[in-house]
Each structure stands twice: as structure tokens, then as C-alpha cells.
Design a protein around this motif. Sequence first.
Motif, mmCIF file in Angstrom:
data_model
loop_
_atom_site.group_PDB
_atom_site.id
_atom_site.type_symbol
_atom_site.label_atom_id
_atom_site.label_comp_id
_atom_site.label_asym_id
_atom_site.label_seq_id
_atom_site.Cartn_x
_atom_site.Cartn_y
_atom_site.Cartn_z
ATOM 1 N N THR A 1 0.838 -1.240 0.144
ATOM 2 C CA THR A 1 0.018 0.005 0.062
ATOM 3 C C THR A 1 0.849 1.217 0.104
ATOM 4 N N LEU A 2 2.142 1.150 -0.540
ATOM 5 C CA LEU A 2 3.153 2.256 -0.607
ATOM 6 C C LEU A 2 3.075 2.722 -2.190
ATOM 7 N N LEU A 3 2.632 2.155 -2.945
ATOM 8 C CA LEU A 3 2.677 2.441 -4.227
ATOM 9 C C LEU A 3 1.140 2.328 -4.973
ATOM 10 N N TRP A 4 0.773 3.316 -5.460
ATOM 11 C CA TRP A 4 -0.472 3.466 -6.232
ATOM 12 C C TRP A 4 -0.711 3.597 -7.571
ATOM 13 N N ARG A 5 -1.605 2.912 -8.041
ATOM 14 C CA ARG A 5 -2.120 3.276 -9.555
ATOM 15 C C ARG A 5 -3.548 3.873 -9.534
ATOM 16 N N ALA A 6 -3.424 5.317 -10.195
ATOM 17 C CA ALA A 6 -4.805 5.911 -10.375
ATOM 18 C C ALA A 6 -5.248 5.871 -12.000
ATOM 19 N N THR A 7 -6.416 5.385 -12.244
ATOM 20 C CA THR A 7 -6.722 5.320 -13.570
ATOM 21 C C THR A 7 -8.234 6.082 -13.698
ATOM 22 N N ALA A 8 -7.993 6.967 -14.794
ATOM 23 C CA ALA A 8 -9.007 8.038 -14.863
ATOM 24 C C ALA A 8 -9.592 7.736 -16.324
ATOM 25 N N ILE A 9 -10.886 7.566 -16.419
ATOM 26 C CA ILE A 9 -11.461 7.345 -17.815
ATOM 27 C C ILE A 9 -12.491 8.435 -18.237
ATOM 28 N N SER A 10 -12.454 9.001 -19.400
ATOM 29 C CA SER A 10 -13.507 9.567 -20.018
ATOM 30 C C SER A 10 -14.049 8.780 -21.233
ATOM 31 N N ASP A 11 -14.949 9.232 -22.188
ATOM 32 C CA ASP A 11 -15.213 8.640 -23.273
ATOM 33 C C ASP A 11 -14.283 8.405 -24.269
ATOM 34 N N GLU A 12 -13.207 9.415 -24.596
ATOM 35 C CA GLU A 12 -12.234 9.145 -25.525
ATOM 36 C C GLU A 12 -10.871 8.836 -25.071
ATOM 37 N N ARG A 13 -10.866 9.067 -23.809
ATOM 38 C CA ARG A 13 -9.431 8.694 -23.346
ATOM 39 C C ARG A 13 -9.278 8.014 -22.029
ATOM 40 N N ARG A 14 -7.856 7.298 -21.631
ATOM 41 C CA ARG A 14 -7.835 7.148 -20.172
ATOM 42 C C ARG A 14 -6.447 7.395 -19.923
ATOM 43 N N ILE A 15 -6.154 8.046 -18.698
ATOM 44 C CA ILE A 15 -5.032 8.346 -18.352
ATOM 45 C C ILE A 15 -4.601 7.326 -17.009
ATOM 46 N N GLU A 16 -3.338 7.078 -16.955
ATOM 47 C CA GLU A 16 -2.811 6.248 -15.730
ATOM 48 C C GLU A 16 -1.637 6.977 -15.376
ATOM 49 N N ILE A 17 -1.721 6.948 -13.990
ATOM 50 C CA ILE A 17 -0.934 7.571 -12.880
ATOM 51 C C ILE A 17 -0.245 6.505 -11.921
ATOM 52 N N VAL A 18 1.043 6.481 -11.979
ATOM 53 C CA VAL A 18 1.636 5.850 -10.808
ATOM 54 C C VAL A 18 2.388 6.814 -9.716
ATOM 55 N N THR A 19 1.928 6.847 -8.448
ATOM 56 C CA THR A 19 2.502 7.524 -7.426
ATOM 57 C C THR A 19 2.487 6.651 -6.161
ATOM 58 N N GLY A 20 3.417 7.284 -5.304
ATOM 59 C CA GLY A 20 3.735 6.468 -4.135
ATOM 60 C C GLY A 20 3.754 7.371 -2.833
ATOM 61 N N VAL A 21 3.712 6.713 -1.681
ATOM 62 C CA VAL A 21 3.665 7.304 -0.370
ATOM 63 C C VAL A 21 4.878 8.266 -0.340
ATOM 64 N N PHE A 22 6.214 7.656 -0.942
ATOM 65 C CA PHE A 22 7.241 8.381 -0.720
ATOM 66 C C PHE A 22 7.899 9.252 -1.641
ATOM 67 N N ASP A 23 6.967 9.736 -2.755
ATOM 68 C CA ASP A 23 7.074 10.466 -4.028
ATOM 69 C C ASP A 23 7.394 11.965 -3.436
ATOM 70 N N GLY A 24 7.015 12.339 -2.250
ATOM 71 C CA GLY A 24 6.924 13.791 -1.743
ATOM 72 C C GLY A 24 6.478 14.725 -2.725
ATOM 73 N N ASN A 25 7.025 15.796 -3.301
ATOM 74 C CA ASN A 25 6.382 16.808 -4.092
ATOM 75 C C ASN A 25 6.736 16.430 -5.655
ATOM 76 N N GLN A 26 7.607 15.160 -5.855
ATOM 77 C CA GLN A 26 7.927 14.783 -7.171
ATOM 78 C C GLN A 26 6.663 14.815 -8.184
ATOM 79 N N PRO A 27 6.892 15.327 -9.491
ATOM 80 C CA PRO A 27 6.001 15.775 -10.479
ATOM 81 C C PRO A 27 5.522 14.448 -11.039
ATOM 82 N N LEU A 28 4.124 14.316 -11.215
ATOM 83 C CA LEU A 28 3.495 13.134 -11.716
ATOM 84 C C LEU A 28 3.474 12.910 -12.986
#
Length: 342
Positions: free
Chosen positions: A201-228
Motif C-alpha cells: 500500500t505504498l505504491l498506487w495506480r490511479a486510472t481516470a477514464i472519459s469517453d475518448e481517453r484513459r489516463i494512468e498515473i503511478v504515485t507512491g507514499v514516498f514520492d513527496g512533491n515529485q511531478p506526476l
Amino acid sequence: MDSVTQAALGATIAGTVAGKSLGRSALLIGGVLGTLPDLDVVIDYGSAVANFTQHRGFSHSLFLLAPLAILLAWAFWRWRPQVSLARWLTLTGLVLLTHPILDAFTTYGTQLFWPIGPPVAISSIFIIDPLYTLPLLLACIAFLIRPPAPRIMAVGLMLSTLYLGWTLVAQQWMTERVKPALAQAGLDSYQLLVQPMPFNTLLWRATAISDERRIEIVTGVFDGNQPLTLEHFPRNPGLRRQVASLPEVKRLEWFTRGFLDYQQSGDQVIATDIRLGVPGAHPFSFVVAANSAQGVTPLGSTRLPRPPLKADASNLLWNRITGEQPILCLATLSAPAPGEGC
């Protein structure tokens, strides 16, 4: 959750409730009851989609498990009357009902209120998470060595429950982290799924979907202010509309809450559950129709083999969790060179 975890949870609950009266047999009773709802996997519902979407159905319904707990408590009481009926009911009720409730914290989906209502999928814990299971297993081992170990059993349950609470906190934390990036990407209306990557539970995957596209983001507890890092995947709304009226496609849309990817291979239309696994290695893909110049023809669904994961996938995951590798590209399941993106 996996069968080992469910058996360990059931055994720990049973040992806590009736360990003093039943001794080591409490663990056996709890372990068996803890895996009982998953026996629905032996049922063939007639098609691949039906088997996929009806697992964790009636056998995980609170409406069925509650009366079953009462019947089993009465049967156990007749067998071992030295344990009161109230204590037997506490044991069977807690073991049977916590099974589907725990499953509901995963992404797969659990039909807690079958036959009414959609599946419940909180998605805050991976289906196998050693940090949840370990306190339960250690408590059971302590019980086997020196029963009834009531304090250790209670501590095991408390630690696993606290960890489950942490998953909700971490999920909300990661959700708030990704929302501004999605807004900047121009997604005004979308569905969002935030879930942990495998075994942690330290590394997470965010999946956002709309009709035309999907965006995937990997971010973690230790990422701090690192750009996504945002990965963009096109969707196929035209193909989706072509098969939308098919009964098995409707069932998949309902079960996955629309988190499906549609592709055409030859004349076969393939629907993939994009919630589970990672891009390129999703475990649940189904051939649902044939699409030709004559139109769409429904097929009895079949499940495609799961694509193999890369041999170094576990190392990539570990390096991303620890921060040694700041970016993990889901599209290729690889780490880019320093200074490069996905």
C-alpha cells in the motif's frame, strides 16, 4: 482476498471467540468457515463472462450468509453444547460476514447485497497483501504452540484491522494527489479508480477514464512533491457503442463500472477489464462478439489467456516503491532512462 488470508482471518476470529472452550479445533472450524464462501468458484455458469461476474455473488451476499450463520451456529451448538449458542452465533456470524466485507475492500468487486445492488469494490487493498495477512498467521501459530493465546489473537486481529484502516487513509491521500494533475490534463468529467499496486500500500495506480481517453498515473507514499507522470491511452467509443446492447457486454459494464477497454482483433471484439493487472498484462480479457461487414454478432464469451509479465516486474515494482526508480511506465512496464518520461 486470497484463500490463505480468508482462512487465517476466520481461524483468528474463531480462536478469539471460542478458543478457550474448543482449543485448537477452533482454528480448524474458523479456517474452514472462512473459505466457505469461495466455493462458488467450482460452479460453471455457462460462459466466461458469467463465471467472471457471478463469482463473489450469491455466496458472498450478506442476505444469505446471515441466515446461514444462524443455522450453522445451531448445528454446532447441538454438536458441542458446552459452548453457548450465543457464542457459536458470534463465531459463525463474524467469520462468515467478515469474508465478503474484506473482499469488498479489493478491486474485483463483491456482491454484498445480491440479488439487489451492484458489486461493492472499495479498492483500497490488493488481493494479496502480506502485511494484512502476517499478523493473523502469527496469531494462529502462537495459538497452535500454546493455546488459547487470547491476547495474541486479539492483537493479531487489531493489527490487521488497523492496517485495513491505513489502506483507506493512503487511498484518499493518493486520490487528492492526482486530482489536480487530471484537471490540468483537461479531464473535466471522468471516472477515477485509485488502487494499490501489487502486494503493498505504498505504491498506487490511479486510472481516470472519459469517453475518448484513459489516463494512468503511478504515485507512491514516498514520492513527496515529485511531478506526476501521466500516461495517455486512447479508448474506442465507436466499438463500444457497437456492442453496447449485447447482454454479456452489459453485464461486464455493470460489473466493472465501465472500466473496460474494447479492441478488435480480426473480426473478434475483445473486452478487457482494465481495473485488474496492468496495461499489457490484464488478466481478464473476453471475446464477446464478431464484427464484420454484416454487423455485430454476439458470441458465447471466452476468456483469453493472460499475457505473461516481464521477468523483472517484481524488481521494477520494488525499485519504484523505494524511490530508487522515480518513474514506472505502465504501458511498457519498464523504467525510462534518467531524465526521460514514459
